[in-house]
Write an enzyme that holds these catalytic residues in place. Structure first.
Site, short mmCIF file in Angstrom:
data_model
loop_
_atom_site.label_atom_id
_atom_site.label_comp_id
_atom_site.label_asym_id
_atom_site.label_seq_id
_atom_site.Cartn_x
_atom_site.Cartn_y
_atom_site.Cartn_z
CE LYS A 79 -4.14 -1.85 2.21
NZ LYS A 79 -5.20 -1.59 3.19
CG ASP A 115 -8.19 0.74 3.29
OD1 ASP A 115 -8.95 -0.08 2.75
OD2 ASP A 115 -6.95 0.64 3.25
#
Ligand code: ATR
Length: 290
Positions: A79, A115
């Site tokens: 990420k 997220d």
């Protein structure tokens, strides 16, 4: 909070290619969830798991362009690293310092982080419709906490208190984002007073995750009755922290909604269509039991 929006909208006549890159990837629930979503929307296409090791990340991202993927999700451990291979980074993702969704517009790759916004969407839908003016306590100051806290700052909360085992990380994070909201960092020893006056208490640490299912991130008797208590963990679906909080009369919120909604935002960025959130959630739940 996301400043850049995908510009190209896919019609439901062309097939699209989507996937998720991670290492490991075999246990990811994203393929089952997005496959169900594409089917429900009547979009021809595929969402595939892509096992990408760190040394292969750069060429895998290049392959997104050359193979004509419309987009990919990126998960652990890529990420942060993936950001340097992209053409554009959305402002929110840049502040959080991590990307979990990439959109390919004719070879130009833009990175987003869904997220935190996925988490807040599910928290509001499932447990707490209005966060404005509330006292929010976040346990943990790691990668997951950063995404969530950043998304929470957009909701005009009264105050956000970040509690972390390593207090310096919480204090530093609060300093970094003090321009976004009233936010403070606390050590675990300073946490009691903050937790006792919380309206919303959120666990972002791994405490209570399988197999350590009997651990609690805070003392049981600190949890005020009747507040909203949320846990990012979705294995188990209802942690001991949530079970105890429910017994104290709290409204509880588990981690499954965050997972589903981060995927829902990603799908909306790729297709321009509203995601079938309930169908996606059902697909994930079904895959746990099958
Ligand atoms: P993630 O991306 O899931 O947030 P991370 O970045 O490694 O993972 O962050 C994990 C968080 O959980 C951190 O806030 C960590 O606290 P430290 O910064 O002190 O390491 C917290 N955490 C993990 N295990 C913990 C434990 N046993 N007790 C308290 N906090 C814990």
């Amino acid at each position: 909070m996301s400043s850049i929006k995908p510009s190209r909208v896919i019609s439901n006549t062309g097939a699209i290619l989507l996937g998720v890159m991670g290492d490991p990837i075999v246990h990811s629930k994203s393929p089952v969830m997005h496959t169900a979503a594409l089917k429900a929307l009547g979009i021809a296409g595929n969402y595939v798991p892509l096992h990408v090791k760190p040394e292969g990340l750069e060429s895998a991202i290049q392959a997104v362009r050359s193979l004509g993927f419309r987009g990919v999700n990126v998960t652990i451990p890529h990420k942060v690293e993936v950001m340097k291979y992209l053409d554009n980074i959305d402002e929110g993702a840049a502040r959080v310092g991590a990307v979990n969704t990439i959109v390919n517009n004719d070879g130009v790759l833009t990175g987003y982080n869904t997220d935190g916004i996925g988490y807040v969407r599910s928290l509001k839908e499932e447990a707490c419709p209005k966060l404005q003016g509330l006292e929010i306590v976040v346990l943990g100051a790691g990668g997951a906490a950063r995404g969530i806290i950043h998304a929470l700052t957009a909701e005009q909360p009264g105050q956000i208190s970040v509690v972390n085992r390593t207090a310096s990380k919480a204090i530093e994070l609060a300093r970094e984002w003090s321009f976004l909201a009233d936010i403070r960092g606390l050590s675990e020893t300073e946490a009691k007073e903050a937790v006792r006056s919380a309206d919303v208490l959120i666990n972002t640490t791994s405490v209570g995750m399988h197999p350590h299912v009997n651990e609690l991130p805070v003392s049981e008797d600190w949890i005020p009755s009747g507040i909203v208590v949320s846990d990012l963990i979705y294995n188990p679906l209802k942690t001991k922290f949530l079970q105890i909080s429910a017994a104290r009369g709290c409204t509880t919120h588990g981690g499954l909604g965050m997972f589903v909604n981060q995927g829902a935002y990603a799908l909306e960025y790729w297709t321009g269509q509203a995601a079938p959130v309930e169908i996606m959630k059902e697909a994930v739940l079904h895959s746990f039991t099958s």
